[in-house]
Scaffold this active site. Structure first.
Site, PDB file in Angstrom:
ATOM      1  CG  ASP A   1      -1.940   0.889   1.179  1.00  0.00           C
ATOM      2  OD1 ASP A   1      -2.459   1.507   0.125  1.00  0.00           O
ATOM      3  OD2 ASP A   1      -2.403   1.489   2.334  1.00  0.00           O
TER       4      ASP A   1
ATOM      5  CG  ASP B   1       0.737   7.584  -3.778  1.00  0.00           C
ATOM      6  OD1 ASP B   1       0.586   8.470  -4.567  1.00  0.00           O
ATOM      7  OD2 ASP B   1       0.338   7.796  -2.555  1.00  0.00           O
TER       8      ASP B   1
ATOM      9  N   GLY C   1      -7.951   8.546   7.029  1.00  0.00           N
ATOM     10  CA  GLY C   1      -7.939   8.739   8.294  1.00  0.00           C
ATOM     11  C   GLY C   1      -9.551   8.599   8.618  1.00  0.00           C
TER      12      GLY C   1
ATOM     13  CB  ALA D   1     -13.039   3.258   0.997  1.00  0.00           C
ATOM     14  CB  SER D   2     -12.585   3.729   6.987  1.00  0.00           C
ATOM     15  OG  SER D   2     -11.607   2.754   7.043  1.00  0.00           O
TER      16      SER D   2
ATOM     17  CB  ILE E   1     -11.266  -0.867   4.738  1.00  0.00           C
ATOM     18  CG1 ILE E   1     -12.443  -0.575   3.883  1.00  0.00           C
ATOM     19  CG2 ILE E   1     -11.843  -0.888   6.133  1.00  0.00           C
ATOM     20  CD1 ILE E   1     -13.514  -1.576   3.692  1.00  0.00           C
ATOM     21  CG  ASP E   2      -5.336   0.858   8.099  1.00  0.00           C
ATOM     22  OD1 ASP E   2      -5.546   0.345   8.957  1.00  0.00           O
ATOM     23  OD2 ASP E   2      -4.303   1.390   7.997  1.00  0.00           O
TER      24      ASP E   2
END
Ligand code: G3H
Ligand code: 13P
Ligand code: ZN
Length: 311
Positions: free
Chosen positions: A82, A104, A181, A215-216, A257-258
């Site tokens: 990631d 990235d 976040g 996307a959390s 999702i983290d």
């Protein structure tokens, strides 16, 4: 089943109008919670490792834990880097058995992003590994990099065809208003995503898998629990689940999702200690934390991503 690339997963997800969950992993309990849910839901899975996770837990430990999860679940699992920020980091993950890497270069000028991404793609493809690139910048915090609202920018649909054809990437992360976040939208405002940009990108890149970072949903019950049991989190607002469902039904094939994992784990441990202040056996408080992660991931797979039964 073995550790696989995301190629087949994305093909099926695009055609089936669902998305694969890409969950960040940092230790054994997180890996177990996620993979136990995926097994029970028979869902394909991406486990992703950030540079910070690699520093914290060590590449080999994480890789071996994931290999154990493949044996235990018999599921197709893709192991993904990631937010790789350099060719060297991507190479090290490819050499160390990851089947997918993200480079990235979204903070770089367009041409520099293309050059760096192309270099990673050449090495990765020579080794049977797939690559995710990024265009557009998300607000929020990843590792020690803090992108402020003024430095964030939506993906420009006019750039996507050129970026994909010149780099050869296998998937593309875009910025449409999500952020990393727990604090994604201002309290009192209505969360909004630029689905018009996603639609335009889908038109320019028919059949091409798109990735949604940040996307959390910032599950409200966990934020409430954290504050109920001694925490002090300001109002935290995530991406509404119906928006994630909409994205999954469009070109978005991978949803990252983290933060929801972190919230589930921390909320459960806070509650445990509030109720059992004299306990000190880590197994006692990590067990309910792992179970909370499992239930949260099961909910995402079944009710948000729609990838249950697709392994
Ligand atoms: O996008 C960032 C992920 O949440 C990973 O966070 O770099 O703190 O491990 P981390
Ligand atoms: P969240 O902070 O919304 O969980 O996003 C995670 C992510 O995008 C990892 O790359
Ligand atoms: Zn991200």
């Amino acid at each position: 089943m073995a550790i696989v690339t995301s190629t087949e997963m994305f093909k099926k997800a695009y055609a089936g109008k669902y998305a694969i969950g890409a969950f960040n992993v940092n230790n054994m309990e997180i890996i177990q919670g996620i993979t136990e849910a995926a097994k029970e839901e028979n869902a394909p899975l991406i486990l992703q490792v950030s540079a910070g996770a690699r520093k914290y837990a060590n590449h080999t430990y994480l890789m071996k834990l994931i290999e154990a999860a493949v044996i235990e679940t018999d599921l197709p699992i893709c192991v993904h880097l990631d937010h790789g920020d350099s060719f060297e980091l991507c190479k090290s993950c490819i050499d160390g058995g990851f089947t997918s890497v993200m480079i990235d270069g979204s903070h770089l000028p367009f041409e520099d992003n293309i050059a760096l991404t192309r270099k990673v793609v050449e090495y990765a493809h020579d080794h049977g590994v797939v690559v995710e690139g990024e265009l557009g910048r998300l607000e929020g915090i990843e590792d020690d990099v803090n992108v402020s609202a003024k430095d964030a920018s939506y993906t420009d649909p006019d750039q996507v065809e050129e970026f994909v054809s010149r780099t050869g990437v296998d998937s593309l992360a875009i910025a449409i208003g999500t952020s990393h976040g727990a604090y994604k939208f201002k309290p009192g405002t209505k969360p909004q995503l630029r689905f018009d940009i996603l639609e335009e990108i889908e038109k320019r890149l028919p059949g091409f898998p798109i990735v949604l970072h940040g996307a959390s949903s910032v599950v409200p019950e966990f934020v409430k629990m954290i504050n109920e049991y001694g925490g002090n989190m300001p109002d935290a607002i995530g991406v509404p689940e119906d928006m994630l469902r909409q994205a999954a039904s469009m070109a978005v094939c991978k949803i990252n999702i983290d933060s929801d994992l972190r919230l589930a784990m921390t909320a459960t441990i806070r509650k445990y200690f509030a109720e059992n202040p004299s306990h000190f056996d880590p197994r006692q408080y990590l067990k309910p934390a792992r179970a909370a992660i499992k239930e949260m991931v099961r909910h995402k797979i079944r009710n948000v991503l729609g990838c249950n039964g697709k392994a």
